[in-house]
Design an enzyme around this catalytic site. Structure first.
Site, PDB file in Angstrom:
ATOM      1  N   GLN B 259      17.763 -30.729  38.233  1.00 30.34           N
ATOM      2  CA  GLN B 259      18.604 -29.673  37.670  1.00 30.34           C
ATOM      3  C   GLN B 259      19.578 -29.146  38.707  1.00 30.34           C
ATOM      4  O   GLN B 259      20.731 -28.858  38.396  1.00 30.34           O
ATOM      5  CB  GLN B 259      17.759 -28.525  37.093  1.00 30.34           C
ATOM      6  CG  GLN B 259      16.968 -28.934  35.860  1.00 30.34           C
ATOM      7  CD  GLN B 259      17.818 -29.610  34.800  1.00 30.34           C
ATOM      8  OE1 GLN B 259      18.765 -29.039  34.293  1.00 30.34           O
ATOM      9  NE2 GLN B 259      17.501 -30.865  34.477  1.00 30.34           N
ATOM     10  N   HIS B 262      23.104 -30.588  38.908  1.00 30.79           N
ATOM     11  CA  HIS B 262      24.083 -30.361  37.847  1.00 30.79           C
ATOM     12  C   HIS B 262      25.240 -29.493  38.313  1.00 30.79           C
ATOM     13  O   HIS B 262      26.384 -29.704  37.921  1.00 30.79           O
ATOM     14  CB  HIS B 262      23.429 -29.642  36.652  1.00 30.79           C
ATOM     15  CG  HIS B 262      22.928 -30.571  35.601  1.00 30.79           C
ATOM     16  ND1 HIS B 262      23.754 -31.421  34.914  1.00 30.79           N
ATOM     17  CD2 HIS B 262      21.681 -30.790  35.117  1.00 30.79           C
ATOM     18  CE1 HIS B 262      23.035 -32.120  34.043  1.00 30.79           C
ATOM     19  NE2 HIS B 262      21.779 -31.769  34.144  1.00 30.79           N
ATOM     20  N   GLU B 327      14.758 -22.366  30.526  1.00 32.36           N
ATOM     21  CA  GLU B 327      15.349 -23.388  29.660  1.00 32.36           C
ATOM     22  C   GLU B 327      14.415 -24.611  29.615  1.00 32.36           C
ATOM     23  O   GLU B 327      14.045 -25.065  28.536  1.00 32.36           O
ATOM     24  CB  GLU B 327      16.718 -23.786  30.229  1.00 32.36           C
ATOM     25  CG  GLU B 327      17.438 -24.846  29.418  1.00 32.36           C
ATOM     26  CD  GLU B 327      18.665 -25.391  30.145  1.00 32.36           C
ATOM     27  OE1 GLU B 327      18.827 -25.141  31.363  1.00 32.36           O
ATOM     28  OE2 GLU B 327      19.471 -26.093  29.492  1.00 32.36           O
ATOM     29  N   HIS B 328      14.058 -25.132  30.789  1.00 34.58           N
ATOM     30  CA  HIS B 328      13.155 -26.274  30.910  1.00 34.58           C
ATOM     31  C   HIS B 328      11.897 -25.841  31.659  1.00 34.58           C
ATOM     32  O   HIS B 328      12.010 -25.244  32.735  1.00 34.58           O
ATOM     33  CB  HIS B 328      13.782 -27.406  31.732  1.00 34.58           C
ATOM     34  CG  HIS B 328      15.100 -27.897  31.208  1.00 34.58           C
ATOM     35  ND1 HIS B 328      16.297 -27.585  31.813  1.00 34.58           N
ATOM     36  CD2 HIS B 328      15.396 -28.688  30.154  1.00 34.58           C
ATOM     37  CE1 HIS B 328      17.286 -28.173  31.137  1.00 34.58           C
ATOM     38  NE2 HIS B 328      16.767 -28.847  30.132  1.00 34.58           N
ATOM     39  N   ASP B 361      16.180 -35.156  28.919  1.00 37.44           N
ATOM     40  CA  ASP B 361      17.642 -35.116  28.913  1.00 37.44           C
ATOM     41  C   ASP B 361      18.232 -36.314  28.195  1.00 37.44           C
ATOM     42  O   ASP B 361      19.365 -36.261  27.710  1.00 37.44           O
ATOM     43  CB  ASP B 361      18.174 -35.118  30.358  1.00 37.44           C
ATOM     44  CG  ASP B 361      18.065 -33.752  30.993  1.00 37.44           C
ATOM     45  OD1 ASP B 361      18.025 -32.758  30.248  1.00 37.44           O
ATOM     46  OD2 ASP B 361      18.020 -33.688  32.240  1.00 37.44           O
ATOM     47  N   HIS B 420      24.996  -0.311  -9.104  1.00 34.57           N
ATOM     48  CA  HIS B 420      23.853  -1.204  -8.870  1.00 34.57           C
ATOM     49  C   HIS B 420      22.790  -0.946  -9.939  1.00 34.57           C
ATOM     50  O   HIS B 420      22.268  -1.872 -10.561  1.00 34.57           O
ATOM     51  CB  HIS B 420      23.238  -0.960  -7.490  1.00 34.57           C
ATOM     52  CG  HIS B 420      24.008  -1.543  -6.341  1.00 34.57           C
ATOM     53  ND1 HIS B 420      25.264  -1.127  -5.991  1.00 34.57           N
ATOM     54  CD2 HIS B 420      23.678  -2.521  -5.465  1.00 34.57           C
ATOM     55  CE1 HIS B 420      25.681  -1.824  -4.930  1.00 34.57           C
ATOM     56  NE2 HIS B 420      24.732  -2.680  -4.594  1.00 34.57           N
TER      57      HIS B 420
END
Lengths: 433, 433
Positions: B259, B262, B327-328, B361, B420
């Protein structure tokens, strides 16, 4: 006078397209004011909340009196008549039964390589529900937001409702009690949204904020989005009725008015395959408007944004409906199921002439928080899904990694992400030793 | 050096809280520039697209050459090696099989009053997929966005990918072909998002836009939200690894780096119950960084945002993980299922030491578009649910309206919404005649 369109008119397509893109909302730009309020709440917490409540709601609070005590809630709830309580309880039970069925299941399976795959759903830990004060303080909205949250398993459910000049709506507190709200604060506006998103000494932050509100509330929700989740930002209400001539024009007229009375920016449209019936409905609307309590609002909405559209047949009605992608769609026709099968975009469908839209606002069971402004093309009404989230799961075995790992390494290499490939290759190397 | 935290340290809580709120992203403010680009595309359509593409991508287009022809796509796709094609096809098949299982069912039932209730799912008609150009042009992202859309039943699937200086990534076109994209345009940036949201003479508008992008693309997606649906605005990638001492430190090191490579703003965190193991992993990271191709990026991320957290036991690891809401999440422990049962907030969980995050991934099957920046507290990764929407359905009978209608009238009256109530009462009156 509402607009009258006929599909056989030469200018029909142009006028229908104009109806689709009609601008109905002129939201005031309060974004800078809201940014300042949020910054103040983040900086000064409870003190900011008390100052802002004094300024906007003419109500003096301390951190100790911000929250309704259990006794206060019981006292207010006790003021509600037995009949109103019974109606709220029936509505809550029906909404709960409907939303119970929405809970999705966890899944887990073993694929052909031996890998275990699946997902799991878990609830949001804490949700915040905004409820407007004053005229738009609707107990039905409390049920529609709070019941799905509790069905989803949300443990901590906070409600913020402003009480301008100290005026409390007992029905709103009773609805909160019935639907399982766990904390109620007498604060509102952008400051309430900021408090729920960022927390103060008195109010712990939540993870998701839902519920309707004025321009300040909407702008605050937009600003805190990301920090917390939010539901949709709803636009003015809309109804589309598709009706054949086998209807009482007065029933259809009150159905159209039931949305028009919400807001001068609301929009009510009738599509019919019978021009004479369309004219009869328009006359019935005018007659009802003579005596309707909210005739000023409903009349303005009907005049400025209402429309009667005459089509050659119901298939064309479905086509036009799909271009509108209405929030509420009533199918008052002989075979509503056949017509519903042709509908591809709508927030909620009410089938047959015995199903007025208002039944869905209160007691049918489905949620009344629905996508407006053509967003039914890509979004759904509020549901338990708004209060849960999915965690995907994967478990490789050495065998499954051996089977699919080399392809992952190749793709990582093609994307020049070496460490991605190495993390798989290091394990494959062990297997190949 | 990454941060080292130990749960037994006196300042642990303060340092962990600081880690949670660490600001990692400094997105440039491009909102005004993006507003101007969108306005230009709305005003001038194709001409604006061509001008902006010439300016930003140094590529001269005409409305006729904006779209890749079928022959061009076939030519580029044909340049991909057989091995890369096979890897992409395997990935697409596995992603498809996983997402096929996500399709929810329509429901319909008759309640105790005789009312028919339920809901129906329908796909978004047209979706647009943004794919970045240049270095971040990932074929795996094409699969992760396009496959779920097609599984959901989206008929028209548009892709926009810029080709700066005319450079095309054949793998991206092949991935689009494999996953069923129906139109591909060589345009990018805020202008591509504007074209998909509002349409031009050449590009028909879509209803939902997904896919990653730079600050311009993210700002454009925020701005067109409401006009169309969008997926999440993703922040920098993150991984949390919970590992016991029974792991090869090098495996965990490359997982952390997968990660970190990235983005300099990415964040990799190790939580372990063994301080010596934590130190060994940090040494292994340093060793891998000596040779890693993207060592400048991965090293900066690890140095600035990386952390090794030593806890007293795995129960504490789960508690901290739930505060991070990663996230992961890799669970490289002896009994990953037992630990996973304690996890309440995570985008994706990778169970056991044979499941490196990178497998997810590319090829595991679950989606790699996942909630970042702690938003797993309230949101989920991309799925078929992002490309379908629910229409709720209700059909009353005279008997069911008789049973529940009076409660609706009472609630409408309590909310001062007379029309109504009238829409229900008009029908009840007929029954009572």
């Amino acid at each position: 006078m509402p607009q009258f369109l006929n599909a056989t008119d030469a200018d029909f397509e142009a006028r229908f397209a104009a109806l689709l893109t009609m601008k109905r909302e002129d939201a005031p730009d309060v974004d800078e004011a809201v940014a300042a309020i949020i910054a103040d709440v983040r900086a000064r917490g409870d003190a900011a909340i008390c100052d802002l409540t004094s300024r906007f709601d003419r109500l003096d609070l301390t951190p100790e009196t911000m929250r309704f005590s259990a006794d206060e809630i019981a006292d207010y709830a006790g003021q509600v008549s037995a009949e109103d309580r019974a109606a709220l309880e029936l509505a809550a039970a029906r909404i709960r039964a409907y939303h119970d069925r929405q809970m999705p299941r966890d899944e887990s399976w073993v694929d052909e390589t031996g890998a275990t795959l699946g997902w799991r759903w878990t609830p949001v830990s804490a949700a915040g529900l905004y409820v407007p004060g004053g005229l738009a303080s609707y107990p039905s909205s409390v049920l529609m937001n709070a019941v799905p949250a509790r069905v989803a398993g949300v443990e901590r459910l906070v409600m913020c409702v402003p009480t301008p000049d100290g005026v409390v709506n007992p029905l709103v507190l009773l609805a909160a009690q019935i639907s399982g709200v766990t904390e109620i604060y007498r604060i509102g506006g952008a400051q309430a949204v900021a408090a729920m998103a960022y927390g103060t000494d008195t109010i712990a932050p939540v993870d998701k904020i839902t519920g309707p509100g004025n321009a300040f509330v909407a702008a605050a929700k937009r600003r805190v989005f990301g920090r917390v989740g939010i539901d949709m930002i709803a636009g003015p209400s809309e109804i589309l009725v598709i009706a054949d001539a086998q209807n009482d024009p007065d029933w259809i007229a009150v159905d159209l008015l039931s949305q028009a009375e919400h807001d001068e920016s609301a929009q009510s449209i009738l599509i019919t395959d019978d021009a004479a019936f369309g004219a009869a409905v328009a006359r019935a609307v005018d007659k009802r408007l003579e005596t309707l309590e909210r005739r000023a609002i409903a009349g303005a909405s009907w005049r400025d944004f209402g429309a009667v559209v005459v089509v050659r047949d119901l298939a064309q009605a479905a086509e036009l409906s799909n271009r509108i992608a209405p929030e509420h769609l009533e199918l008052a026709v002989a075979d509503p199921d056949a017509l519903a099968a042709k509908i591809t975009h709508a927030g909620a469908i009410f089938l047959g002439q015995w199903t007025p839209e208002a039944i869905g606002d209160y007691i049918g069971g489905p949620n009344h928080v629905l996508p407006t402004a053509r967003s039914a093309r890509f979004s759904s009404g509020l549901s338990v899904m708004d209060f849960i989230k999915r965690t995907t799961m994967a478990r490789m075995t050495p065998e499954s990694l051996h089977a699919i790992g080399p392809a992952a390494v190749r793709l990582a290499t093609s994307e020049s992400l070496e460490a991605h490939g190495l993390s798989v290759q290091a394990r494959l190397d062990r297997l190949n030793r």
